[in-house]
Design a protein around this motif. Structure first.
Motif, mmCIF file in Angstrom:
data_model
loop_
_atom_site.group_PDB
_atom_site.id
_atom_site.type_symbol
_atom_site.label_atom_id
_atom_site.label_comp_id
_atom_site.label_asym_id
_atom_site.label_seq_id
_atom_site.Cartn_x
_atom_site.Cartn_y
_atom_site.Cartn_z
ATOM 1 N N UNK A 274 0.319 2.823 6.362
ATOM 2 C CA UNK A 274 0.887 3.187 7.665
ATOM 3 C C UNK A 274 0.103 4.335 8.286
ATOM 4 N N UNK A 275 -0.293 5.302 7.433
ATOM 5 C CA UNK A 275 -1.100 6.415 7.919
ATOM 6 C C UNK A 275 -2.477 5.950 8.387
ATOM 7 N N UNK A 276 -2.898 4.765 7.900
ATOM 8 C CA UNK A 276 -4.191 4.204 8.304
ATOM 9 C C UNK A 276 -4.066 3.308 9.530
ATOM 10 N N UNK A 277 -2.837 3.139 10.035
ATOM 11 C CA UNK A 277 -2.639 2.357 11.253
ATOM 12 C C UNK A 277 -1.857 1.076 11.091
ATOM 13 N N UNK A 278 -1.391 0.756 9.900
ATOM 14 C CA UNK A 278 -0.636 -0.489 9.675
ATOM 15 C C UNK A 278 0.671 -0.465 10.461
#
Length: 312
Positions: free
Chosen positions: A84-88
């Motif tokens: 999620x922190x990577x954009x998921x």
């Protein structure tokens, strides 16, 4: 899409003399569709294969595989937070389905569960961990996690310690009682040497006198698990696995103080803030309802000189 049954109906209505427009009105189909299947006769409809739907998790495949290769036990919740922190932007269920393809599920054996009422019991044990502190590169350090879990709400308190000695055990008890603002009527132990001294032929358990005195000060009493039945204390055993997978793996720690600081934050923000899989309740909210049932803390803190008893 229509099936052979609808194709036969179109042909039958046409045989009865209905126009294409009338057939379309009666079947609810578009005129072009009716015309198409009249031209094809009774040939069964065929459809081209659907275009494959792109999996939202696929762009993170490399990261997930690398993490699972290094730490196979990482939990899906932990990996979900990372990507999620990577954009998921996808759903948690999409990730769990994807992970099932990457690693096979572990079969779960049937276990009989023992539930306790509010304020009755807490469970205590130690688990061994090994880490390399960034302040001491290349030096593998062994630490022990003291964990206390309230049997009713599953509220968790813990501290990483340099040893499992009696003084450490007693200080951890005091800190745990103060953190929860009370004490349970009994504390369950898995035959810890610092808690259980021995047991006679009649099954009478002898407890460490210093620990008994400490618990008595808080109105509590020790209780030992049945021999070879550690699963009666599963509320602590399972959190150890959860802690290892969701907190410990894949992290770095500067020193023991940093380790405990990170663990305290994780307990507050993750472990005690989650919805527990068994109770279905938010742990912290459940604890707030259990807390009034705990025995109140005594007016004076237990400050008896801590002595280490040696067995000869």
């Amino acid at each position: 899409m229509i099936g052979l049954r609808e194709v036969v109906l179109i042909q039958e209505l046409k045989r009865q003399g209905l126009s294409i427009s009338a057939i379309a009105r009666q079947t609810g189909l578009d005129r072009k569709t009716v015309k198409k299947y009249l031209a094809n006769g009774l040939e069964a409809p065929s459809y081209s294969p659907r275009k494959p739907v792109k999996n939202a998790v696929e762009p993170y495949r490399t990261h997930l595989l690398e993490r699972l290769e290094s730490y196979p036990g990482l939990s899906a919740r932990r990996l979900h937070r990372e990507i999620r922190e990577m954009g998921f932007k996808g759903a948690y269920s999409s990730l769990t389905e994807y992970l099932r393809e990457v690693r096979p599920p572990v079969p779960k054996a049937y276990e009989r569960r023992f539930e306790t009422a509010a304020g009755i019991q807490a469970q205590v044990d130690f688990a061994e961990f090994q880490t390399i502190f960034t302040s001491e590169p290349g030096v593998v350090r062994k630490v022990w996690l003291f964990s206390m879990v309230l049997g009713h709400s599953r509220w968790l308190w813990g501290r990483f310690c340099p040893n499992q000695g009696l003084e450490t055990v007693m200080r951890c008890h005091i800190a745990a009682f103060e953190a929860m603002g009370g004490c349970c009527k009994e504390i369950l132990y898995d035959r810890m040497k610092t808690a259980v001294i021995g047991e006679d032929a009649a099954g009478v358990v002898t407890y460490n006198a210093s620990l008994v005195a400490l618990l008595a000060h808080y109105g509590s009493a020790p209780k030992a698990c049945q021999p070879y039945r550690a699963k009666t204390k599963g509320k602590v055993e399972r959190p150890f696995r959860y802690i290892r997978q969701d907190f410990f793996l894949g992290r770095s720690f500067r020193d023991p103080d940093d380790l405990n600081a990170q663990f305290g934050t994780w307990c507050a923000d993750i472990a005690n803030a989650r919805q527990h899989a068994t109770t279905g309740r938010i742990v912290q909210e459940h604890f707030e309802q259990e807390q009034p049932h705990l025995l109140p803390l005594p007016g004076m803190r237990y400050d008896t000189v801590l002595t280490v008893e040696r067995r000869i």
